[in-house]
Design a protein around this motif. Structure first.
Motif, short mmCIF file in Angstrom:
data_model
loop_
_atom_site.label_atom_id
_atom_site.label_comp_id
_atom_site.label_asym_id
_atom_site.label_seq_id
_atom_site.Cartn_x
_atom_site.Cartn_y
_atom_site.Cartn_z
N TYR A 1 37.02 62.92 -8.31
CA TYR A 1 38.26 62.83 -9.08
C TYR A 1 38.04 63.34 -10.51
O TYR A 1 38.86 64.09 -11.04
CB TYR A 1 38.77 61.39 -9.12
CG TYR A 1 39.63 60.99 -7.95
CD1 TYR A 1 41.01 60.90 -8.09
CD2 TYR A 1 39.08 60.68 -6.71
CE1 TYR A 1 41.82 60.51 -7.03
CE2 TYR A 1 39.88 60.30 -5.64
CZ TYR A 1 41.24 60.21 -5.81
OH TYR A 1 42.04 59.83 -4.76
N LEU B 1 48.27 65.27 -18.66
CA LEU B 1 47.29 65.27 -17.58
C LEU B 1 46.67 63.90 -17.35
O LEU B 1 46.53 63.46 -16.21
CB LEU B 1 46.17 66.28 -17.87
CG LEU B 1 46.45 67.73 -17.52
CD1 LEU B 1 45.30 68.62 -17.98
CD2 LEU B 1 46.66 67.89 -16.03
N ALA B 2 46.28 63.22 -18.42
CA ALA B 2 45.64 61.91 -18.27
C ALA B 2 46.60 60.90 -17.66
O ALA B 2 46.23 60.15 -16.74
CB ALA B 2 45.12 61.41 -19.62
N PHE C 1 34.11 61.48 -16.12
CA PHE C 1 34.79 62.51 -16.91
C PHE C 1 34.12 62.65 -18.28
O PHE C 1 33.85 63.77 -18.74
CB PHE C 1 36.28 62.17 -17.08
CG PHE C 1 37.05 63.23 -17.80
CD1 PHE C 1 37.57 64.32 -17.10
CD2 PHE C 1 37.27 63.17 -19.17
CE1 PHE C 1 38.28 65.32 -17.76
CE2 PHE C 1 37.97 64.16 -19.83
CZ PHE C 1 38.48 65.24 -19.12
N VAL D 1 42.70 64.99 -23.09
CA VAL D 1 42.56 64.15 -21.90
C VAL D 1 41.46 63.11 -22.12
O VAL D 1 41.63 61.93 -21.79
CB VAL D 1 42.27 65.02 -20.65
CG1 VAL D 1 41.90 64.14 -19.45
CG2 VAL D 1 43.47 65.89 -20.31
N PHE E 1 47.15 61.76 -14.06
CA PHE E 1 45.93 61.46 -13.31
C PHE E 1 45.86 59.97 -12.98
O PHE E 1 45.61 59.58 -11.84
CB PHE E 1 44.70 61.89 -14.12
CG PHE E 1 43.40 61.49 -13.49
CD1 PHE E 1 42.90 62.19 -12.41
CD2 PHE E 1 42.67 60.43 -14.00
CE1 PHE E 1 41.69 61.82 -11.82
CE2 PHE E 1 41.46 60.06 -13.42
CZ PHE E 1 40.98 60.76 -12.33
N LEU F 1 39.84 66.57 -12.39
CA LEU F 1 40.56 66.42 -13.66
C LEU F 1 39.94 67.29 -14.75
O LEU F 1 40.66 67.92 -15.53
CB LEU F 1 40.56 64.96 -14.10
CG LEU F 1 41.25 64.68 -15.44
CD1 LEU F 1 42.72 65.07 -15.39
CD2 LEU F 1 41.10 63.20 -15.82
#
Length: 190
Positions: free
Chosen positions: A19, A83-84, A107, A36, A87, A23
């Motif tokens: 994942y 995006l965050a 990440f 992010v 996600f 991302l």
């Protein structure tokens, strides 16, 4: 990333890394890696600061819909979007919130690796002053010969001293460990 001693460890770290990697690639393509990372850090702080949120993400009794709605409300209130936010909403809809803290760490590791930053975890008995934290960072920078990102954790059971984990190296200079060593030495004397 994985919790040591857990049967889920390798599986959990694999899910988290997959994942996080997806991302990271999306964020890199959108030139939004730092944004992010900042949003994920803020959400991670929310998790760490709230027992209710920790229960929500780790308890399987909540349905995907309940988790999605609750997380959506938290994201809206915290102003985490883009995006965050998408996600985290996706992770909730897929019933993978239990792995979100590991995904965030994975990440962060990918971002650090891309920037050439060495990550270190420092565990202390109490919160350090800014001066002490700066000294620790400077010492770690000298050892690593690179920029160092320091993650500070507080564990009062250490009594004093610190434990430093950087890469595959670990230094345990805690009072608890020294007392245990003395205790073992005293048993051998008898």
């Amino acid at each position: 990333m994985a919790q040591s001693g857990s049967q889920e460890g390798p599986l959990l770290s694999g899910v988290a890394l997959r994942y996080a990697s997806a991302l990271f690639e999306l964020a890199r393509e959108a030139n939004a890696v730092d944004a992010v990372a900042g949003d994920l850090d803020r959400f991670d702080q929310l998790i760490r600061g709230s027992e209710d949120l920790q229960r929500l993400i780790s308890n399987p009794i909540f349905t995907a819909d309940e988790q999605s709605r609750a997380v959506g409300a938290i994201l809206d209130k915290a102003g985490i979007a883009g995006l965050a936010g998408n996600f985290i909403r996706l992770v909730a809809s897929k019933r993978r919130l239990f792995a979100l803290p590991d995904m965030i760490r994975a990440f962060q590791n990918l971002v650090s690796d891309a920037k050439g930053i060495v990550r270190a975890q420092v565990v202390l008995a109490e919160a350090p002053s800014d001066a002490v934290l700066n000294e620790i960072k400077a010492a770690l920078r000298d050892v690593a010969k690179a920029d160092v990102s320091v993650d500070v954790k507080i564990d009062p059971s250490l009594i004093g001293g610190l434990i430093v984990k950087m890469g595959s190296r670990m230094v345990d200079a805690s009072v608890r460990t020294k007392l245990n060593s003395i205790r073992l030495a005293m048993k051998e004397v008898r």
